[in-house]
Design a protein around this motif. Structure first.
Motif, PDB file in Angstrom:
ATOM      1  N   THR A 408     -54.395  49.420  21.306  1.00  0.00           N
ATOM      2  CA  THR A 408     -55.253  50.614  21.307  1.00  0.00           C
ATOM      3  C   THR A 408     -55.549  50.975  19.853  1.00  0.00           C
ATOM      4  OG1 THR A 408     -53.429  52.195  21.201  1.00  0.00           O
ATOM      5  CG2 THR A 408     -54.117  51.478  23.407  1.00  0.00           C
ATOM      6  N   VAL A 409     -56.377  51.965  19.677  1.00  0.00           N
ATOM      7  CA  VAL A 409     -56.597  52.477  18.323  1.00  0.00           C
ATOM      8  C   VAL A 409     -55.318  53.146  17.838  1.00  0.00           C
ATOM      9  CG1 VAL A 409     -57.912  54.092  16.904  1.00  0.00           C
ATOM     10  CG2 VAL A 409     -59.057  52.812  18.709  1.00  0.00           C
ATOM     11  N   LEU A 410     -54.895  52.840  16.610  1.00  0.00           N
ATOM     12  CA  LEU A 410     -53.733  53.491  16.014  1.00  0.00           C
ATOM     13  C   LEU A 410     -54.230  54.557  15.052  1.00  0.00           C
ATOM     14  CD1 LEU A 410     -52.570  50.640  16.991  1.00  0.00           C
ATOM     15  CD2 LEU A 410     -50.784  51.013  15.295  1.00  0.00           C
ATOM     16  N   ARG A 411     -53.982  55.821  15.404  1.00  0.00           N
ATOM     17  CA  ARG A 411     -54.590  56.921  14.635  1.00  0.00           C
ATOM     18  C   ARG A 411     -53.620  58.072  14.385  1.00  0.00           C
ATOM     19  NH1 ARG A 411     -59.071  61.095  16.474  1.00  0.00           N
ATOM     20  NH2 ARG A 411     -60.045  61.478  14.489  1.00  0.00           N
ATOM     21  N   LYS A 415     -50.649  51.790  20.453  1.00  0.00           N
ATOM     22  CA  LYS A 415     -49.899  50.693  21.044  1.00  0.00           C
ATOM     23  C   LYS A 415     -50.348  49.360  20.439  1.00  0.00           C
ATOM     24  CE  LYS A 415     -49.015  53.034  25.429  1.00  0.00           C
ATOM     25  NZ  LYS A 415     -47.580  53.212  25.127  1.00  0.00           N
ATOM     26  N   ILE A 416     -49.374  48.455  20.324  1.00  0.00           N
ATOM     27  CA  ILE A 416     -49.668  47.113  19.813  1.00  0.00           C
ATOM     28  C   ILE A 416     -49.233  46.085  20.856  1.00  0.00           C
ATOM     29  CG2 ILE A 416     -49.431  47.809  17.390  1.00  0.00           C
ATOM     30  CD1 ILE A 416     -46.621  46.513  17.455  1.00  0.00           C
ATOM     31  N   ASP A 424     -45.035  50.729  21.526  1.00  0.00           N
ATOM     32  CA  ASP A 424     -45.539  51.896  20.784  1.00  0.00           C
ATOM     33  C   ASP A 424     -45.352  51.620  19.302  1.00  0.00           C
ATOM     34  OD1 ASP A 424     -46.192  53.498  23.017  1.00  0.00           O
ATOM     35  OD2 ASP A 424     -44.067  54.001  23.277  1.00  0.00           O
ATOM     36  N   ALA A 425     -46.320  52.028  18.503  1.00  0.00           N
ATOM     37  CA  ALA A 425     -46.235  51.777  17.063  1.00  0.00           C
ATOM     38  C   ALA A 425     -47.042  52.819  16.299  1.00  0.00           C
ATOM     39  CB  ALA A 425     -46.734  50.373  16.731  1.00  0.00           C
ATOM     40  N   THR A 426     -46.776  52.882  15.002  1.00  0.00           N
ATOM     41  CA  THR A 426     -47.479  53.811  14.113  1.00  0.00           C
ATOM     42  C   THR A 426     -48.004  53.046  12.900  1.00  0.00           C
ATOM     43  OG1 THR A 426     -46.057  55.646  14.770  1.00  0.00           O
ATOM     44  CG2 THR A 426     -47.270  55.907  12.707  1.00  0.00           C
ATOM     45  N   GLN A 447     -39.129  53.736  16.292  1.00  0.00           N
ATOM     46  CA  GLN A 447     -40.574  53.581  16.183  1.00  0.00           C
ATOM     47  C   GLN A 447     -40.891  52.379  15.299  1.00  0.00           C
ATOM     48  OE1 GLN A 447     -43.016  55.713  17.667  1.00  0.00           O
ATOM     49  NE2 GLN A 447     -44.347  54.044  17.091  1.00  0.00           N
ATOM     50  N   LEU A 448     -41.828  51.541  15.773  1.00  0.00           N
ATOM     51  CA  LEU A 448     -42.298  50.425  14.973  1.00  0.00           C
ATOM     52  C   LEU A 448     -43.387  50.894  14.027  1.00  0.00           C
ATOM     53  CD1 LEU A 448     -42.581  47.580  17.667  1.00  0.00           C
ATOM     54  CD2 LEU A 448     -40.757  47.889  15.977  1.00  0.00           C
ATOM     55  N   PHE A 449     -43.339  50.425  12.775  1.00  0.00           N
ATOM     56  CA  PHE A 449     -44.399  50.708  11.821  1.00  0.00           C
ATOM     57  C   PHE A 449     -45.117  49.405  11.494  1.00  0.00           C
ATOM     58  CE2 PHE A 449     -41.734  54.394  11.347  1.00  0.00           C
ATOM     59  CZ  PHE A 449     -42.632  55.415  11.078  1.00  0.00           C
TER      60      PHE A 449
END
Length: 454
Positions: A408-411, A415-416, A424-426, A447-449
């Motif tokens: 999805t868009v990461l904003r 999600k990756i 879930d990621a940032t 949280q994954l970065f």
């Protein structure tokens, strides 16, 4: 024959001579006494201050001989009342006030500033103690300021300053008028008896009759539709609602990808907030730019810099500063003549509205995610492990260094997809569009970065 002719000629001459003064007298008739009249029949607040400014400006342009205020108010904001009484005291045109029913608190202060006070039978003036929204008296430093204003205003208009102060201070004792422990309020008859009022009248026409103004013309203030809209928008309650929409719109927009309704509502509310203040000369260019700079810094903090630090804090300060100063009449950084109470009032309106907006936004977000009323807005599908979803901490830690794509868009959150699994990621910095290639850089606080590659 000659004698009758001479008599006839003399008669004509006499008639002509006698007619000259009549024509001269008509040409020298003075113009009617011009009166400019406007009403104060609502809470004393910025819209009333704006209306008063407009009234005195129009009275000057019309070369009015008298400004007439028709009043009925229970009071209102002290800073607005102070501004109104100041413009009355500085007016070169005499000002009369007719208290139709009530002139309490801020209304009493304004009335005392006028050159003449007239009251309707049964009307009251006084009770000028400064109170909060619940009607409880504020600390003595506020009462002290009000006492001083009441005294100085009474002195300027030739009224008894002790009586004026007794309308605020329950410690004042005036023989045969007020005992200690009470705040003074006059009826119409009492005000006349103690020379605080020039007369009692049933109507505006009767006031002018008592004042011995016989030939007059009354010009009544007429507010345009634009004036009424501006007056409505600059009221403290409406300003607070607009601030809530501005902050709430920004918050909701940050929680969802793309540009949608929340940011549109926020921009529209900001226009409604700043436009009337700008037209009134309250909001200056730099104050609006301070607000915009604050919003930009908050966006940079959220989307570009992980965590929350100096840019975010500075952004919040600038947003609050821009909104607050736009409500006050300062010129640049010059706050001469701006009461501290005016600044505090603006600051509290902004901070309270912002706080309520954030709390409301959290509540609405939670309700949207836990109710079926917004079925297509809230995610209610089951993320089954058989479909590739996982929440295992071990799996998350093992993903560091792996490459994948943005599901999805990461904003910055989203999600990756790595292999057939979705996480879930940032984003560490900026936005990452759906489908972009990414690499997992770290795993912190469950949280994954990630960052964009390629």
């Amino acid at each position: 024959m000659q004698t009758s002719t001479i008599k006839f000629i003399l008669a004509i001459i006499i008639l002509q001579l006698s007619a000259i003064p009549l024509f001269a007298q008509d040409s020298l008739q003075p113009e009617k006494f011009k009166i400019y009249k406007f009403d104060i029949k609502e809470e004393i607040a910025p819209p009333v201050w704006r209306k008063t400014q407009k009234a005195f400006e129009e009275a000057r342009n019309a070369n009015a001989d008298l400004v007439f205020i028709h009043m009925n108010t229970y009071g209102g904001l002290l800073d607005a009342a102070d501004s109104i009484r100041t413009i009355i005291l500085k007016s070169q045109i005499p000002v009369y006030v007719f208290i139709d029913n009530n002139a309490a608190s801020a209304g009493a202060l304004i009335s005392i500033a006028c050159d003449s006070i007239y009251m309707h039978p049964g009307a009251n003036i006084g009770a000028a103690t400064v109170v909060d929204q619940e009607g409880k008296p504020l600390p003595d430093k506020y009462q002290s300021y009000m006492r001083s204003m009441m005294r100085s205003t009474a002195e300027s208009s030739g009224r008894d300053p002790d009586i004026a102060q007794a309308m605020v201070d329950p410690r004042i004792y005036i023989e045969n008028i007020i005992d200690t422990g009470h705040v003074l309020t006059f009826t119409a008859k009492e005000a006349v008896k103690y020379d605080f009022c020039e007369g009692i009248a049933e109507s505006v026409a009767e006031v002018l009759e008592i004042a011995e103004i016989k030939e007059y013309e009354i010009v009544t203030q007429k507010l345009s539709g634009v004036d009424k809209i501006i007056g409505f928008l600059i009221s403290p309650f409406v300003s607070g609602i607009l601030i809530m929409i501005i902050i709430g719109g920004i918050y909701f927009e940050l929680q969802s990808p793309g540009i949608g309704f929340p940011i549109a509502a926020s921009v529209f509310a900001a226009m409604l907030y700043f436009a009337p203040l700008y037209l009134e000369g309250l909001a200056e260019h730099w104050e609006i730019l301070v607000f915009i700079a604050g919003v930009i810094l908050i966006a940079v903090e959220i989307f570009v810099i992980p965590g929350f630090g100096v840019p975010g804090i500075l952004g919040i300060i600038l947003v609050i500063t821009g909104l607050t100063l736009s409500m006050t009449g300062n010129i640049g950084l010059d706050f001469t003549g701006i009461p501290l109470t005016a600044l505090l009032k603006s600051f509290f309106i902004v901070t309270i509205a912002s706080f309520l907006s954030i709390i409301t936004s959290f509540y609405i977000t939670r309700k949207m995610l836990t109710t079926t009323a917004f079925g297509h807005l809230a995610l209610d599908s089951i993320q089954d492990a058989e479909m590739g979803f996982t929440s295992s901490d071990i799996n998350y830690k093992n993903m560091v260094g792996h490459k994948g794509t943005a599901h999805t868009v990461l904003r910055p959150a989203g999600k990756i997809k790595i292999g057939s699994d979705i996480y879930d990621a940032t984003a560490e910095a900026g936005y990452i569009e759906k489908g972009d290639k990414i690499i997992v850089t770290s795993y912190q606080t469950s949280q994954l970065f990630v960052k964009k590659i390629g």
